[in-house]
Design a protein around this motif. Structure first.
Motif, PDB file in Angstrom:
ATOM      1  N   UNK A   1      -2.186  31.522   1.997  1.00 31.86           N
ATOM      2  CA  UNK A   1      -1.177  31.895   2.986  1.00 31.86           C
ATOM      3  C   UNK A   1      -1.609  31.397   4.357  1.00 31.86           C
ATOM      4  N   UNK A   2      -0.932  30.365   4.855  1.00 31.50           N
ATOM      5  CA  UNK A   2      -1.230  29.876   6.199  1.00 31.50           C
ATOM      6  C   UNK A   2      -0.801  30.890   7.250  1.00 31.50           C
ATOM      7  N   UNK A   3       0.315  31.583   6.994  1.00 33.42           N
ATOM      8  CA  UNK A   3       0.740  32.629   7.922  1.00 33.42           C
ATOM      9  C   UNK A   3      -0.278  33.746   8.013  1.00 33.42           C
TER      10      UNK A   3
ATOM     11  N   UNK B   1      -5.007  36.370  10.755  1.00 32.71           N
ATOM     12  CA  UNK B   1      -6.458  36.591  10.748  1.00 32.71           C
ATOM     13  C   UNK B   1      -7.139  35.992  11.958  1.00 32.71           C
ATOM     14  N   UNK B   2      -6.720  34.794  12.362  1.00 30.07           N
ATOM     15  CA  UNK B   2      -7.314  34.156  13.538  1.00 30.07           C
ATOM     16  C   UNK B   2      -7.021  34.956  14.804  1.00 30.07           C
ATOM     17  N   UNK B   3      -5.778  35.407  14.951  1.00 31.51           N
ATOM     18  CA  UNK B   3      -5.428  36.227  16.116  1.00 31.51           C
ATOM     19  C   UNK B   3      -6.215  37.535  16.118  1.00 31.51           C
ATOM     20  N   UNK B   4      -6.438  38.082  14.924  1.00 31.80           N
ATOM     21  CA  UNK B   4      -7.203  39.333  14.831  1.00 31.80           C
ATOM     22  C   UNK B   4      -8.650  39.123  15.245  1.00 31.80           C
ATOM     23  N   UNK B   5      -9.257  38.041  14.806  1.00 29.81           N
ATOM     24  CA  UNK B   5     -10.652  37.757  15.167  1.00 29.81           C
ATOM     25  C   UNK B   5     -10.795  37.620  16.678  1.00 29.81           C
ATOM     26  N   UNK B   6      -9.891  36.874  17.302  1.00 30.73           N
ATOM     27  CA  UNK B   6      -9.963  36.665  18.749  1.00 30.73           C
ATOM     28  C   UNK B   6      -9.693  37.967  19.499  1.00 30.73           C
TER      29      UNK B   6
ATOM     30  N   UNK C   1     -11.104  34.837   8.958  1.00 24.14           N
ATOM     31  CA  UNK C   1      -9.666  34.763   9.225  1.00 24.14           C
ATOM     32  C   UNK C   1      -8.891  34.467   7.951  1.00 24.14           C
ATOM     33  N   UNK C   2      -9.428  33.586   7.118  1.00 22.39           N
ATOM     34  CA  UNK C   2      -8.760  33.246   5.859  1.00 22.39           C
ATOM     35  C   UNK C   2      -8.739  34.442   4.924  1.00 22.39           C
ATOM     36  N   UNK C   3      -9.865  35.149   4.822  1.00 21.50           N
ATOM     37  CA  UNK C   3      -9.944  36.309   3.930  1.00 21.50           C
ATOM     38  C   UNK C   3      -9.031  37.425   4.422  1.00 21.50           C
ATOM     39  N   UNK C   4      -9.041  37.673   5.723  1.00 21.07           N
ATOM     40  CA  UNK C   4      -8.162  38.704   6.285  1.00 21.07           C
ATOM     41  C   UNK C   4      -6.700  38.347   6.028  1.00 21.07           C
ATOM     42  N   UNK C   5      -6.401  37.058   6.037  1.00 19.36           N
ATOM     43  CA  UNK C   5      -5.043  36.607   5.789  1.00 19.36           C
ATOM     44  C   UNK C   5      -4.593  36.720   4.354  1.00 19.36           C
ATOM     45  N   UNK C   6      -5.480  37.122   3.459  1.00 15.84           N
ATOM     46  CA  UNK C   6      -5.083  37.367   2.085  1.00 15.84           C
ATOM     47  C   UNK C   6      -5.387  36.261   1.104  1.00 15.84           C
TER      48      UNK C   6
ATOM     49  N   UNK D   1      -1.126  40.083   4.041  1.00 10.18           N
ATOM     50  CA  UNK D   1      -1.746  40.288   5.349  1.00 10.18           C
ATOM     51  C   UNK D   1      -1.160  41.487   6.091  1.00 10.18           C
ATOM     52  N   UNK D   2      -0.631  42.460   5.347  1.00  8.16           N
ATOM     53  CA  UNK D   2      -0.061  43.649   5.983  1.00  8.16           C
ATOM     54  C   UNK D   2      -1.109  44.377   6.809  1.00  8.16           C
ATOM     55  N   UNK D   3      -2.279  44.594   6.218  1.00  7.18           N
ATOM     56  CA  UNK D   3      -3.310  45.355   6.921  1.00  7.18           C
ATOM     57  C   UNK D   3      -3.914  44.564   8.078  1.00  7.18           C
ATOM     58  N   UNK D   4      -3.839  43.242   8.017  1.00 11.05           N
ATOM     59  CA  UNK D   4      -4.260  42.451   9.162  1.00 11.05           C
ATOM     60  C   UNK D   4      -3.350  42.673  10.355  1.00 11.05           C
ATOM     61  N   UNK D   5      -2.042  42.748  10.100  1.00  9.54           N
ATOM     62  CA  UNK D   5      -1.090  43.030  11.176  1.00  9.54           C
ATOM     63  C   UNK D   5      -1.318  44.432  11.732  1.00  9.54           C
ATOM     64  N   UNK D   6      -1.560  45.401  10.829  1.00  9.93           N
ATOM     65  CA  UNK D   6      -1.820  46.773  11.273  1.00  9.93           C
ATOM     66  C   UNK D   6      -3.059  46.826  12.155  1.00  9.93           C
ATOM     67  N   UNK D   7      -4.131  46.154  11.725  1.00 11.96           N
ATOM     68  CA  UNK D   7      -5.366  46.150  12.511  1.00 11.96           C
ATOM     69  C   UNK D   7      -5.154  45.474  13.863  1.00 11.96           C
ATOM     70  N   UNK D   8      -4.355  44.417  13.888  1.00 11.45           N
ATOM     71  CA  UNK D   8      -4.077  43.729  15.148  1.00 11.45           C
ATOM     72  C   UNK D   8      -3.353  44.652  16.121  1.00 11.45           C
TER      73      UNK D   8
END
Length: 350
Positions: free
Chosen positions: A275-277, A282-287, A261-266, A9-16
């Motif tokens: 990965x629950x983390x 992913x959920x935070x990114x969607x919101x 959110x699940x897909x973004x999370x990897x 989920x590296x790119x999810x954190x970057x996008x956030x």
């Protein structure tokens, strides 16, 4: 750096981080947090509060997808949970009492658990396809909600029940804290026991896991029941926020946000490792993306396209081939063979 690029989920954190940066560029006060009566207020706090329902359904969806399945009924289950809680509080004599609030909460979560167990029974015992089973439940759930509310939007008044979504504990939104505790407890269970490995093994190869002594039927039944229960909690958060359930809108398209959110999370849709983390990110990114769309005053007609573009970019960055562009290093040419200094010129040329 290369190990970070390989993270699920590296790119999810970057996008956030980038989304927050875009909002800060437009208005620096976006990250401003104020304290009033010991409680925290601000756009970031609003994101945490709004993320609670998505965190719930994304967590349940992660476990379901890890087994190679999918749950399209979470939005409808949210609506059912909101309908039964609002209908109960609207007709009880004292909706503000602790007994009434606990009863409404118990009815909502109990009925949601039953619907999740029905999904689990059809998938694990009868062997129906998860897509078809949960699609049927998605349609049936809306029908159940209409039966409960007689097809009308139901509004209730109960300050304690509203506190579940709008209250504060230690300065933070209570809904987010409840969601965080639930996710942390579930992560502790699946990672500190053999349950997580059994879920992954069922998702990778159900036949091999059965031969190894694992009972896929029990695992499948459990994850769908948990998904239904968490969707019911998400429905409580959503309806308690406004104390109204709209049968046609409550929980609508939330299953899509959960899957994204699940897909973004990897987590792969093919099942296996999860990965629950990553799903939390992913959920935070969607919101945050929804908040950014509103904050930037993007027209409603262009909102789906804008959201789709951002999510597609994130998913592309998570692709193995795309990530290989950042981690691939050109191989060095082979070193020339060493020459013997005692060789003559004629031997070297030959």
């Amino acid at each position: 750096m290369r190990s970070a690029l390989r993270s699920q989920y590296f790119w999810g954190v970057v996008a956030l981080v980038l989304l927050v940066g875009v909002n800060v560029v437009k208005d620096p006060s976006f990250v401003q947090i104020t304290i009033n009566d010991g409680n925290l207020y601000g756009s970031l706090i609003d994101i945490l509060r709004a993320s609670a329902p998505v965190l719930m359904i994304a967590t349940g969806m992660t476990l379901v997808i890890a087994t190679g399945g999918i749950d399209l009924s979470v939005g409808a289950v949210m609506c059912v949970a909101g309908a039964v809680s609002m209908e109960f509080l609207a007709n009880v004599s004292d909706p503000g009492s602790l007994t009434s609030v606990l009863s409404a909460l118990g009815l909502a979560l109990g009925l949601s658990l039953v619907l999740g167990m029905v999904n689990g029974f059809f998938v694990s015992v009868l062997g129906l396809q998860p897509f078809i089973t949960t699609l049927i439940m998605m349609l049936a759930g809306r029908g159940i909600a209409k039966v409960i509310t007689a097809g009308q939007n139901t509004t209730a008044t109960s300050a304690p029940f509203r506190w579940i979504s709008n209250g504060y504990v230690l300065g933070f939104p209570v809904a987010f804290l409840i969601a965080l505790v639930v996710v942390a407890a579930l992560a502790l269970v699946v990672r500190r026991t053999a349950l997580g490995l059994m879920i992954e093994s069922v998702g990778i190869n159900p036949k091999a896991s059965r031969m190894a002594g694992i009972r896929p039927r029990n695992i499948l039944f459990t994850v769908y029941a948990v998904s239904g229960l968490l969707a019911g909690m998400a429905g409580v958060f959503t309806t308690a926020n406004v104390m109204t359930v709209e049968v046609a809108k409550t929980g609508m398209n939330m299953e899509l946000d959960a899957i994204l959110a699940v897909v973004i999370g990897g987590t792969s849709l093919a099942g296996g490792k999860f990965s629950l983390g990553g799903s939390v990110i992913g959920a935070l990114l969607i919101v945050t993306l929804d908040k950014t769309i509103t904050f930037l005053s993007i027209p409603s007609a262009a909102t789906p396209a804008f959201k789709a573009v951002v999510i597609v970019i994130i998913c592309l960055l998570q692709s193995e081939r795309v990530r290989a562009l950042f981690t691939h290093r050109r191989p060095r040419p082979p070193a020339p063979p060493a020459q013997n200094p005692t060789q003559t010129l004629e031997e070297v040329v030959a």
